[in-house]
Design an enzyme around this catalytic site. Structure first.
Site, PDB file in Angstrom:
ATOM      1  N   GLU A 375       0.741  -1.170  -0.102  1.00 25.03           N
ATOM      2  CA  GLU A 375      -0.032   0.064  -0.018  1.00 25.03           C
ATOM      3  C   GLU A 375       0.786   1.272   0.059  1.00 25.03           C
ATOM      4  OE1 GLU A 375      -3.242   0.395  -0.384  1.00 25.03           O
ATOM      5  OE2 GLU A 375      -3.487   2.596   0.532  1.00 25.03           O
ATOM      6  N   THR A 501     -11.345   7.454 -13.476  1.00 18.62           N
ATOM      7  CA  THR A 501     -10.408   6.754 -12.682  1.00 18.62           C
ATOM      8  C   THR A 501     -10.983   5.541 -11.950  1.00 18.62           C
ATOM      9  OG1 THR A 501      -8.622   7.570 -10.850  1.00 18.62           O
ATOM     10  CG2 THR A 501     -11.503   8.062 -10.445  1.00 18.62           C
TER      11      THR A 501
END
Ligand SMILES: *[C@@H]1O[C@H](CO)[C@@H](O)[C@H](O)[C@H]1NC(C)=O
Ligand SMILES: *[C@@H]1O[C@H](CO)[C@@H](O)[C@H](O)[C@H]1NC(C)=O
Ligand SMILES: *[C@@H]1O[C@H](CO)[C@@H](O)[C@H](O)[C@H]1NC(C)=O
Ligand SMILES: *[C@@H]1O[C@H](CO)[C@@H](O)[C@H](O)[C@H]1NC(C)=O
Length: 509
Positions: A375, A501
């Site tokens: 992440e 997106t």
């Protein structure tokens, strides 16, 4: 390297017409490659059906499946986020069964009611983007998939209803919207500022809605908000040309800081600047000029090379004269953005830099125990934890959060690299990522996130399956192994669709 001089060993086009590209190798080699491609495409479709069936059985009509307990959650207002987010991928995979199921669901959604505050940004990119994309595909190149035309029209009427529910969010002194709103009371969370990405990632969807309905109000609202981002005030909000701060005052439209990055919170503002130009170069050339400035400043000021791996390129962030040497999975859309801008504008420097960024993000996948990237990560030599010295020496980064929550950005940029160079290496990277995700994240009913991509078996698992595995992860992987349809990203100026997106393809104006 000039974009047209990159070697093209096996483009999707050459596979479709092997006799032209490979006159000597008609029978064997291209056929074998085609078989591999088809079997991989089938494997991705099967993964999508696996996740869909689990969601359908245990979680529908809620927003998302909890893929370990077989429960469900409603993190996106309970309107069936996974169903709406899955629509454009189901269309591209040509699964009429799933497409019809989703269209039946969309007709039933009541966007005027919810128990939670609504995120203008999340609702725009997942629900509005998902429905508009389904509409564009099913009215256009995938028209044959659904025989009942009325079911397709519902996508547009529901899009308009949703935007009519949300449009009060823009009713502020400046026109910069509140992001977290109460659609019953027309209240908000009391925030004084709005973020760069959540303000600057509405304009594609809201403009498309106006272009489809002929009602200009949606385009005007989103473009008015965007206008403050294109001409940032005060001067300190733009420390380098095109690179702007992170927060905008909702009352005045002025920036509240000058902290610049391509990380989460800022990311898709930059993404949409060039995508609006792809959507309509006539109306949005100013957006393109701003993206070019930002891209040039990024190469000059934010590009960063780890001391232990100077061959790698990551993007740092900047605030008041200081650089932070860290980045995120979210940031890894950056390679794809440079590649799209580079091919559309025929700028070799952007293509080359985009491929450098793609290589850096690939390393974050390739160097972990699972083959999936973390992440967030860092390469600041002053803060390397002792336990990660070996990783930092070998890989050029160390992990600051090892979670993987089924995010798409690294694979998304691999997809742009594959489409624009035709180099098989990028498609192999996509396949390796798919194999790893299928190996470590798959459960009996879907796919779960991992707590630590650099632990054996990915550590523990999160009991959550974000809707974007349907919209983004499985779509970008499938596109890399599926035929050269009109919705695929194209080289040069040939794009007929542009991806929002959330990876929903929107037909260009
Ligand atoms: C389409 O989806 C359905 C429902 O999930 C599934 O049973 C079916 O096998 C899929 N069809 C194809 C061709 O993948
Ligand atoms: C939204 O406003 C209504 C009416 O004032 C209120 O009853 C409800 O609790 C609010 N919802 C949230 C999530 O704040
Ligand atoms: C890393 O890349 C190499 C070369 O492409 C490949 O052989 C290897 O399997 C990859 N490792 C992981 C964990 O993906
Ligand atoms: C969830 O469903 C899958 C598929 O039906 C099954 O294999 C698994 O055991 C179930 N898990 C629980 C906790 O019931």
């Amino acid at each position: 390297m000039h974009w047209s001089s990159i070697s093209l060993p096996l483009t999707a086009l050459s596979l479709a017409a092997p006799a032209l590209a490979y006159p000597q190798a008609r029978a064997e080699q291209p056929l074998a490659q085609t078989n591999i491609r088809n079997s991989r495409a089938d494997a991705v479709k099967a993964a999508f059906v696996h996740a869909w069936d689990g969601y359908s059985k245990y979680a529908y009509p809620n927003d998302e499946l909890h893929p370990i307990s077989n429960g469900s959650g409603n993190s996106r207002n309970g309107w069936g986020a996974s169903a709406v987010d899955a629509l454009s991928t189901a269309v591209i995979m040509r699964n009429a069964t799933i497409v019809n199921q989703i269209l039946d669901h969309v007709a039933l959604i009541d966007y005027s009611t919810t128990e939670d505050k609504v995120s203008l940004f999340e609702t725009t990119i997942r629900y509005l983007g998902g429905m508009l994309s389904g509409y564009d595909l099913l009215k256009g190149p995938a028209a044959g998939l659904v025989s009942d035309k009325a079911k397709v029209e519902v996508l547009l009427t529901q899009s308009k209803k949703l935007a009519d529910v949300l449009k009060f969010a823009f009713d502020t002194p400046s026109g910069v919207p509140h992001n977290n709103v109460n659609i019953t009371s027309h209240g908000n969370d009391g925030a004084k500022t709005n973020g760069l990405a959540v303000t600057g990632t509405l304009v594609l969807e809201w403009t498309r809605l106006s272009d489809l309905t002929g009602d200009q109000q949606y385009a005007q609202l989103s473009q008015k908000a965007q206008s403050y981002l294109l001409k940032p005030q005060p001067e300190s909000a733009e420390p380098f040309p095109g690179l702007v701060g992170s927060h905008i005052d909702i009352e005045t439209g002025k920036f509240a800081d000058g902290r610049v990055s391509w990380d989460g919170g800022d990311d898709s503002f930059y993404e949409y600047l060039i995508k609006m130009y792809v959507y309509d170069p006539k109306r949005f050339s100013t957006y393109k000029d701003r993206w070019v400035q930002a891209a040039e400043s990024t190469i000059k000021h934010l590009a960063s090379h780890p001391e232990t791996r100077p061959d790698l390129t990551f993007l740092s962030s900047y605030n008041k004269g200081a650089y932070t040497l860290s980045s995120q999975h979210l940031t890894c859309f950056d390679g794809g953005s440079f590649l799209l801008g580079g091919t559309v504008l025929q700028r070799d420097d952007f293509i080359k830099f985009g491929l450098d960024l793609v290589k850096g993000c690939h390393e974050t996948y390739n160097q972990t125990l699972t083959g999936i990237g973390p992440e967030s990560f860092s390469w600041d030599p002053k803060s390397v934890p002792a336990s990660q010295k070996e990783l930092y020496e070998r890989a050029g980064f160390y992990i600051t959060s090892g979670a993987y929550i089924l995010r798409p950005e690294v694979i998304e940029s691999f997809y742009y690299a594959w489409r624009l160079t035709g180099q098989e290496m990028y498609r192999e990277w996509i396949w390796n990522a798919f194999v790893a995700i299928d190996k470590y994240c798959r459960t009996g009913s879907g796919y779960a996130g991992l707590t630590n991509v650099n632990a054996a078996n990915g550590g523990a698992r999160y009991d959550n399956q974000e809707s974007f595995i349907f919209a983004e992860v499985l779509k970008y992987i499938y596109l890399a192994f599926s035929p050269d349809d009109v919705w695929q990203v194209q080289r040069g100026k040939g794009n007929k669709f542009v991806y929002n997106t959330e990876a929903h393809p929107i037909q260009v104006a």
